[in-house]
Design an enzyme around this catalytic site. Structure first.
Site, short mmCIF file in Angstrom:
data_model
loop_
_atom_site.label_atom_id
_atom_site.label_comp_id
_atom_site.label_asym_id
_atom_site.label_seq_id
_atom_site.Cartn_x
_atom_site.Cartn_y
_atom_site.Cartn_z
N VAL A 68 16.65 13.64 -3.74
CA VAL A 68 15.42 12.92 -4.10
C VAL A 68 15.08 12.99 -5.59
O VAL A 68 14.04 12.51 -6.01
CB VAL A 68 14.20 13.39 -3.25
CG1 VAL A 68 14.37 12.99 -1.80
CG2 VAL A 68 13.94 14.87 -3.41
N TYR A 160 8.01 26.35 -13.94
CA TYR A 160 7.50 25.96 -12.60
C TYR A 160 6.00 25.68 -12.67
O TYR A 160 5.52 24.66 -12.14
CB TYR A 160 7.80 27.10 -11.63
CG TYR A 160 7.36 26.88 -10.19
CD1 TYR A 160 8.04 25.98 -9.37
CD2 TYR A 160 6.28 27.59 -9.65
CE1 TYR A 160 7.65 25.80 -8.04
CE2 TYR A 160 5.89 27.41 -8.34
CZ TYR A 160 6.58 26.51 -7.53
OH TYR A 160 6.19 26.34 -6.22
N VAL A 161 5.26 26.54 -13.33
CA VAL A 161 3.80 26.37 -13.44
C VAL A 161 3.47 25.06 -14.14
O VAL A 161 2.60 24.30 -13.69
CB VAL A 161 3.18 27.58 -14.20
CG1 VAL A 161 1.72 27.32 -14.54
CG2 VAL A 161 3.32 28.86 -13.38
N LYS A 164 4.24 22.11 -11.85
CA LYS A 164 3.26 21.99 -10.77
C LYS A 164 1.92 21.47 -11.31
O LYS A 164 1.20 20.76 -10.62
CB LYS A 164 3.08 23.35 -10.07
CG LYS A 164 4.25 23.73 -9.15
CD LYS A 164 4.39 22.73 -8.01
CE LYS A 164 5.39 23.17 -6.95
NZ LYS A 164 5.61 22.12 -5.92
N ILE A 193 3.92 31.51 1.12
CA ILE A 193 4.14 31.30 2.55
C ILE A 193 5.58 31.72 2.82
O ILE A 193 6.53 31.01 2.42
CB ILE A 193 3.98 29.81 2.95
CG1 ILE A 193 2.72 29.18 2.34
CG2 ILE A 193 4.05 29.65 4.46
CD1 ILE A 193 1.41 29.61 2.92
N1 LIG Z 1 7.09 28.81 0.38
C1 LIG Z 1 6.17 29.14 -0.51
O1 LIG Z 1 5.75 30.29 -0.63
C2 LIG Z 1 5.58 28.09 -1.41
C3 LIG Z 1 4.45 28.43 -2.16
C4 LIG Z 1 3.87 27.47 -3.00
C5 LIG Z 1 4.44 26.21 -3.07
N2 LIG Z 1 5.54 25.91 -2.34
C6 LIG Z 1 6.08 24.55 -2.48
O2 LIG Z 1 6.40 24.05 -1.19
C7 LIG Z 1 7.50 23.17 -1.26
C8 LIG Z 1 8.58 23.62 -0.27
O3 LIG Z 1 8.97 24.94 -0.59
P1 LIG Z 1 9.81 25.85 0.42
O4 LIG Z 1 9.44 27.26 0.12
O5 LIG Z 1 9.67 25.35 1.80
O6 LIG Z 1 11.32 25.57 -0.13
P2 LIG Z 1 12.73 25.87 0.57
O7 LIG Z 1 12.58 26.67 1.79
O8 LIG Z 1 13.61 26.37 -0.53
O9 LIG Z 1 13.25 24.41 1.01
C9 LIG Z 1 13.58 23.47 0.05
C10 LIG Z 1 13.96 22.19 0.73
O10 LIG Z 1 14.24 21.21 -0.28
C11 LIG Z 1 15.50 20.61 -0.01
N3 LIG Z 1 16.12 20.14 -1.24
C12 LIG Z 1 16.56 20.87 -2.30
N4 LIG Z 1 17.03 20.05 -3.25
C13 LIG Z 1 16.88 18.78 -2.79
C14 LIG Z 1 17.15 17.50 -3.31
N5 LIG Z 1 17.68 17.35 -4.55
N6 LIG Z 1 16.88 16.40 -2.56
C15 LIG Z 1 16.34 16.54 -1.32
N7 LIG Z 1 16.05 17.73 -0.77
C16 LIG Z 1 16.31 18.84 -1.50
C17 LIG Z 1 16.29 21.68 0.71
O11 LIG Z 1 17.27 21.02 1.49
P3 LIG Z 1 18.85 21.30 1.42
O12 LIG Z 1 19.02 22.76 1.59
O13 LIG Z 1 19.38 20.47 2.51
O14 LIG Z 1 19.30 20.83 0.07
C18 LIG Z 1 15.21 22.31 1.59
O15 LIG Z 1 15.03 21.54 2.76
C19 LIG Z 1 7.95 23.16 -2.72
O16 LIG Z 1 7.40 22.06 -3.39
C20 LIG Z 1 7.38 24.46 -3.26
O17 LIG Z 1 7.16 24.42 -4.64
C21 LIG Z 1 6.14 26.81 -1.52
#
Ligand SMILES: NC(=O)c1ccc[n+]([C@@H]2O[C@H](COP(=O)([O-])OP(=O)(O)OC[C@H]3O[C@@H](n4cnc5c(N)ncnc54)[C@H](OP(=O)(O)O)[C@@H]3O)[C@@H](O)[C@H]2O)c1
Length: 253
Positions: A68, A160-161, A164, A193
């Site tokens: 994406v 990152y900050v 965002k 999370i």
């Molecule tokens: N978890 C937290 O604590 C937390 C806190 C604050 C904000 N967030 C935000 O929440 C969102 C999700 O975070 P998460 O922790 O769930 O991340 P995650 O577990 O690392 O998952 C990332 C997802 O993005 C996909 N991805 C990576 N590169 C991609 C690309 N180029 N095109 C399409 N898909 C891609 C990965 O799929 P593949 O493996 O198939 O590539 C995976 O499904 C992010 O925006 C993050 O900044 C998370």
């Protein structure tokens, strides 16, 4: 455009839905009755599992691979989803790449670009491709997954900050621009999370974090999915340009 297999159902695209928050958001939207386009880049098997779990629960979903952050890939993604299921009504910009810590002495433009690719470029490509379909429907929900890291502003996380923060800026400006077309744009800002990539977090790390969280527990994927489902719904047509922080009160001013 091909005939629509799921006519009558709203179509929701969740980027990065093969695991983590995206997978939980996809499952929740599937349970709410949307056709869910489960996007992934490399985790085909995991995305297939998410699709299967949505179908097992009585919902409709399909997996769509695409990077994406790539313009041609996003155009093709939106075309494939529209051809399979119909025009996108709900866009959840969730995907993320790695979020490394980088000290300022080592910080270079490539570090910034790596984050801007996901939180500025990708949402821009997605919105540009999906908005014409939303305009035709006179309905659209754009939900960006931001982060409370913008408020926490932790050291060595500046790329990152900053990205965002930029994502929040896009949300606010797009909300003004798209409001007249019946499209809302909001940002959900999660706190920490725990997802698969946090599997090696130490009990000490978690305890230190929890000591600052008024609600006294870690957030769950369901906490985020619930908020996204709310913002996606018909009930929120008068909420736009907002950030909803979901972190148990961690960043109350
Ligand atoms: N978890 C937290 O604590 C937390 C806190 C604050 C904000 N967030 C935000 O929440 C969102 C999700 O975070 P998460 O922790 O769930 O991340 P995650 O577990 O690392 O998952 C990332 C997802 O993005 C996909 N991805 C990576 N590169 C991609 C690309 N180029 N095109 C399409 N898909 C891609 C990965 O799929 P593949 O493996 O198939 O590539 C995976 O499904 C992010 O925006 C993050 O900044 C998370």
């Amino acid at each position: 455009m091909t005939s629509l297999a799921f006519a009558g159902q709203r179509v929701a695209l969740v980027t990065g839905a093969s695991r983590g928050l995206g997978a939980g958001i996809a499952r929740r939207l599937g349970a709410e009755g949307y056709f869910v386009a489960v996007n992934y880049r490399s985790g085909a098997d995991q995305a297939a599992e998410v699709v299967e779990s949505i179908r097992q629960a009585g919902g409709a979903a399909d997996a769509f691979s695409a990077d994406v952050t790539d313009e041609a890939a996003v155009a093709s993604l939106v075309e494939r989803i529209t051809g399979t299921a119909g025009p996108i009504a709900v866009l959840v910009a969730n995907a993320t790449g790695p979020q490394p810590t980088v000290a300022i002495d080592d910080l270079d433009w490539e570090d910034h670009l790596a984050q801007l690719d996901f939180f500025v470029k990708s949402p821009t490509l997605l919105v540009r491709a999906a908005v014409p379909h939303m305009r035709e429907q006179r309905f659209g929900r754009i939900i960006q997954i931001g982060s409370d890291m913008f408020e926490r502003a932790l050291p060595e996380m500046s790329a990152y900050v900053a990205a965002k923060g930029a994502q929040l800026g896009l949300t606010r400006s797009w909300a003004r621009e798209l409001g007249p077309s019946g499209i809302t744009v909001n940002l959900v800002a999660p706190g920490w999370i725990p997802v698969e990539r946090h599997a090696d977090a130490s009990p000490q790390e978690i305890a230190a974090y929890l000591a600052e969280v008024p609600m006294g527990r870690m957030g769950t994927i369901e906490d985020i999915a619930e908020t996204v489902a709310f913002l996606a719904s018909d009930r929120t047509g008068f909420i736009t340009g907002q950030r909803i922080t979901v972190n148990g009160g961690h960043t109350i001013d």
